[in-house]
Design an enzyme around this catalytic site. Structure first.
Site, PDB file in Angstrom:
ATOM      1  N   ASP A  99       0.821  -1.213   0.000  1.00  0.00           N
ATOM      2  CA  ASP A  99       0.000   0.000   0.000  1.00  0.00           C
ATOM      3  C   ASP A  99       0.853   1.260   0.000  1.00  0.00           C
ATOM      4  O   ASP A  99       0.417   2.303   0.477  1.00  0.00           O
ATOM      5  CB  ASP A  99      -0.889   0.030   1.245  1.00  0.00           C
ATOM      6  CG  ASP A  99      -1.658  -1.259   1.426  1.00  0.00           C
ATOM      7  OD1 ASP A  99      -2.334  -1.660   0.467  1.00  0.00           O
ATOM      8  OD2 ASP A  99      -1.575  -1.861   2.501  1.00  0.00           O
TER       9      ASP A  99
ATOM     10  N   SER B   3       2.266   6.789   0.683  1.00  0.00           N
ATOM     11  CA  SER B   3       1.496   5.887   1.536  1.00  0.00           C
ATOM     12  C   SER B   3       0.051   5.997   1.081  1.00  0.00           C
ATOM     13  O   SER B   3      -0.531   7.070   1.137  1.00  0.00           O
ATOM     14  CB  SER B   3       1.631   6.302   2.998  1.00  0.00           C
ATOM     15  OG  SER B   3       0.726   5.555   3.764  1.00  0.00           O
ATOM     16  N   ARG B   4      -0.513   4.885   0.602  1.00  0.00           N
ATOM     17  CA  ARG B   4      -1.815   4.981  -0.065  1.00  0.00           C
ATOM     18  C   ARG B   4      -2.998   4.931   0.885  1.00  0.00           C
ATOM     19  O   ARG B   4      -4.049   5.412   0.558  1.00  0.00           O
ATOM     20  CB  ARG B   4      -1.960   3.888  -1.121  1.00  0.00           C
ATOM     21  CG  ARG B   4      -0.966   4.077  -2.219  1.00  0.00           C
ATOM     22  CD  ARG B   4      -1.255   3.254  -3.438  1.00  0.00           C
ATOM     23  NE  ARG B   4      -0.096   3.335  -4.307  1.00  0.00           N
ATOM     24  CZ  ARG B   4       0.875   2.444  -4.312  1.00  0.00           C
ATOM     25  NH1 ARG B   4       0.801   1.381  -3.535  1.00  0.00           N
ATOM     26  NH2 ARG B   4       1.908   2.596  -5.091  1.00  0.00           N
ATOM     27  N   VAL B   5      -2.872   4.302   2.044  1.00  0.00           N
ATOM     28  CA  VAL B   5      -4.055   4.217   2.908  1.00  0.00           C
ATOM     29  C   VAL B   5      -3.874   4.883   4.263  1.00  0.00           C
ATOM     30  O   VAL B   5      -4.833   5.127   4.965  1.00  0.00           O
ATOM     31  CB  VAL B   5      -4.505   2.755   3.126  1.00  0.00           C
ATOM     32  CG1 VAL B   5      -4.915   2.123   1.834  1.00  0.00           C
ATOM     33  CG2 VAL B   5      -3.434   1.949   3.813  1.00  0.00           C
TER      34      VAL B   5
END
Ligand code: ATP
Ligand code: MG
Length: 588
Positions: free
Chosen positions: A422, A447-449
């Site tokens: 992620d 950081s995707r989430v």
């Protein structure tokens, strides 16, 4: 079609009567659908009583030896159960029950024989029904795991290469998947890839055995990532926040501080109700020993487990180490706990798998990795997630590490793992050698989430950080040959420099969330711009210490509200000004 003749061997202590032999022949005729059976009889005192019958690939064990072993196993299990219950008097009752209920089973087993052996890999003929991942036992007690199934037989990776296995050694199936002992007593211990303690502190009482390969939690059993997992590293917590249940890759060349980031993150979990597991894959034993020392020195072993496979271990152990460690993590996750797992590193893991695959004779693909190397890491990292409230709400956060060559993130294994995780923290050698440590490349990291898990206070404090840094980098490139700069540009460069200095952080010094926020607020208000560059870090440290002692209410308020109201921000700035003013006075 009826098979004509079957040759079977009967091992026993006393020769069977002809009536007994006939009975056995009738059994075999029916079972194998053949018209005639030749029964060879071998006298073998080690059988003790009863007999062992071999027919084709099957072995039927009706011997006293096997029954005695079964009874001993059952008594051992009963004793373990009683010990776990830790109640006086229960031991005798449970033992009595176990003996009364004991019913010997004829152990029917499929057996095969070793064809080739070497480099921790054995090929076995005769076993036709083995499952992928099943454990098989060799005559000398060595265990192995089925990794390859083809027409001529099976390929097995060995867990121990010191045994006395040779061509023709008998192998039997166990019908069990490879498992890892797990339990709360593993906390604070250093174990190998099979769960055996290697820290010289005695045996570990396990609560159960979990299969090392578990399917990932289904989508319905998961819940979104909303709770932060603070690393204590300013550059990560402010710009690339990680949430509990997230998978964030740490990627960079050799010696760029990858392990240090993971280790500092573990140190920062102290008192945060998070269990940490560090898995070393194919590393030098001395490196792991140093790491364990750092953990001990910082009182971090209480909530940490170290699972290691060293460079000297067989590739089979290096290959299973991360899966086994994840099973340990799952034990805690399914009990509602938050777990952090560091896989250090998956590049070496892929190499171990490549070695095994080549030895097993699989065809090599890109970079000589087998075709299923993507699945190797996807099925591992997919097991990290955050469980729904119905499932207890536990989580596994994964920090896999990948080593790149010359910063090349587009090589085979790096691209695979980037696509599974992620987000990634990209560490750059150039920054590292310039002294910008941790050497996080702000442009290439993401950081995707985790954003959803960041506190409002941190979100507000770090709002413009990434853009400011991006502008600074760009401007630095453009202006490096220019001599006369306008004031606005100079100010922007100075501000960028302050931020770059703030992001430097020494080893093993995780920063508290409130300190991080206060430092960002102060820098954003340009209160550090007049400090000479080489003193900024020092000044920041001193100022934060002063704020924490003289204005402890500020940090407390950030912690309790999780927010950074304008009024609080003003008070932080006022306090910082007070400190800077004091300093000017003391200097003059
Ligand atoms: P390898 O590729 O060998 O696994 P790595 O990328 O994991 O290396 P580390 O072992 O974490 O890198 O760090 C390399 C060296 O840099 C170590 O000597 C460590 O002490 C030092 N180092 C790492 N981070 C910092 C930091 N923030 N400040 C100062 N020194 C650091
Ligand atoms: Mg390392």
């Amino acid at each position: 079609m009826k098979q004509k003749n079957l040759t079977a061997t009967l091992r026993c202590v006393t020769r069977p009567t002809s009536a007994q032999a006939d009975k056995i022949k009738t059994f075999l005729k029916e079972k194998y659908d053949c018209s005639d059976v030749t029964l060879n009889i071998e006298i073998d005192p080690s059988v003790r009583g009863g007999f062992i019958l071999h027919a084709g690939n099957d072995e039927y064990d009706w011997s006293t030896r096997s029954r005695q072993e079964q009874l001993t196993d059952q008594i051992k299990a009963a004793r373990d159960k009683a010990l776990r219950m830790k109640k006086d008097g229960t031991l005798m009752t449970i033992l009595k029950e176990a003996i009364e209920q004991f019913e010997a089973q004829a152990a029917t087993n499929e057996v095969g024989y070793v064809e080739t052996i070497g480099d921790g890999i054995a090929t076995i003929s005769g076993i036709e029904h083995a499952m992928y991942g099943e454990v098989v036992v060799f005559e000398d007690g060595t265990k192995g795991m089925v990794q390859d199934i083809n027409d001529d037989g099976i390929g097995v990776i060995l867990f121990d290469t010191d045994g006395l296995i040779g061509q023709g050694t008998k192998v039997s199936r166990t019908k069990l998947q490879a498992g890892m002992p797990v339990g709360p007593d593993f906390l604070g211990r250093v174990v190998d890839a099979l769960g055996n303690p290697i820290d010289g502190q005695g045996t570990i009482d396990s609560e159960e055995i979990r299969p090392i390969e578990e399917p990932a939690p289904s989508i319905i059993d998961r819940k979104p990532v909303t709770t932060p997992l603070e690393t204590g590293i300013l550059s990560i917590d402010s710009m690339f926040p990680i949430g509990r249940g997230q998978r964030e890759l740490i990627i960079g060349d050799q010696q760029t501080g990858k392990t240090s980031i993971a280790l500092d993150t573990i140190l920062n979990q102290k008192g945060k109700d998070c269990i940490c597991i560090y898995v070393s894959i194919a590393q030098k034993a001395s490196t792991v020993a140093n790491l364990v020392n750092t953990l001990k020195k910082n009182d971090a072993m209480d909530y940490t487990i170290v699972v290691t496979s060293t460079a000297a271990d067989a590739p089979s152990l290096q290959y299973i180490a991360p899966y086994a460690a994840t099973s340990l993590g799952e034990y805690f996750m399914h009990r509602g706990k938050d777990v952090l797992i560091v896989y250090d590193d998956l590049s070496k893991h892929a190499v171990a798998y490549r070695t095994i695959s080549l030895l097993l004779g699989r065809s090599p693909g890109r970079e000589a990795y087998p075709g299923d190397v993507f699945y190797l890491h996807s099925r591992l990292l997919e097991r990290s997630s955050r469980l729904s409230d119905e499932k207890g709400g536990g989580s596994i956060t994964a920090l896999p590490i990948i080593e790149t060559q010359d910063g090349d993130v587009s090589a085979y294994i790096p691209t695979n793992v980037i696509s599974i995780t992620d987000g990634q923290i990209f560490l750059e050698s150039d920054l590292f050698f310039e002294g910008q440590r941790p050497a996080v490349n702000v442009g290439l990291s993401v950081s995707r989430v985790g954003g959803a898990a960041q506190t409002k206070a941190m979100k507000k404090a770090s709002g413009s950080l990434r853009i400011d840094l991006a502008q600074y980098r760009e401007m630095k490139e453009f202006t490096q040959f220019a001599s006369d700069l306008d004031d606005a540009t100079k100010r922007q460069l100075a501000h960028g420099q302050v931020l770059m200095e703030l992001l430097k952080q020494p080893l093993n010094h995780p920063m508290d969330q409130a300190d991080q926020i206060m430092a960002l607020v102060v820098a954003d208000a340009n209160l550090l711009s007049d400090v000479p560059v080489d003193q900024i870090k020092d000044e920041e440290t001193k100022m934060l210490a002063w704020l924490d002692s003289e204005h402890s209410e500020l940090a407390r308020e950030i912690h309790t509200t999780g927010e950074l109201a304008d009024d609080l921000k003003d008070r932080i700035i006022a306090a910082a000004k007070e400190y800077r003013g004091l300093e000017h006075v003391s200097h003059s």
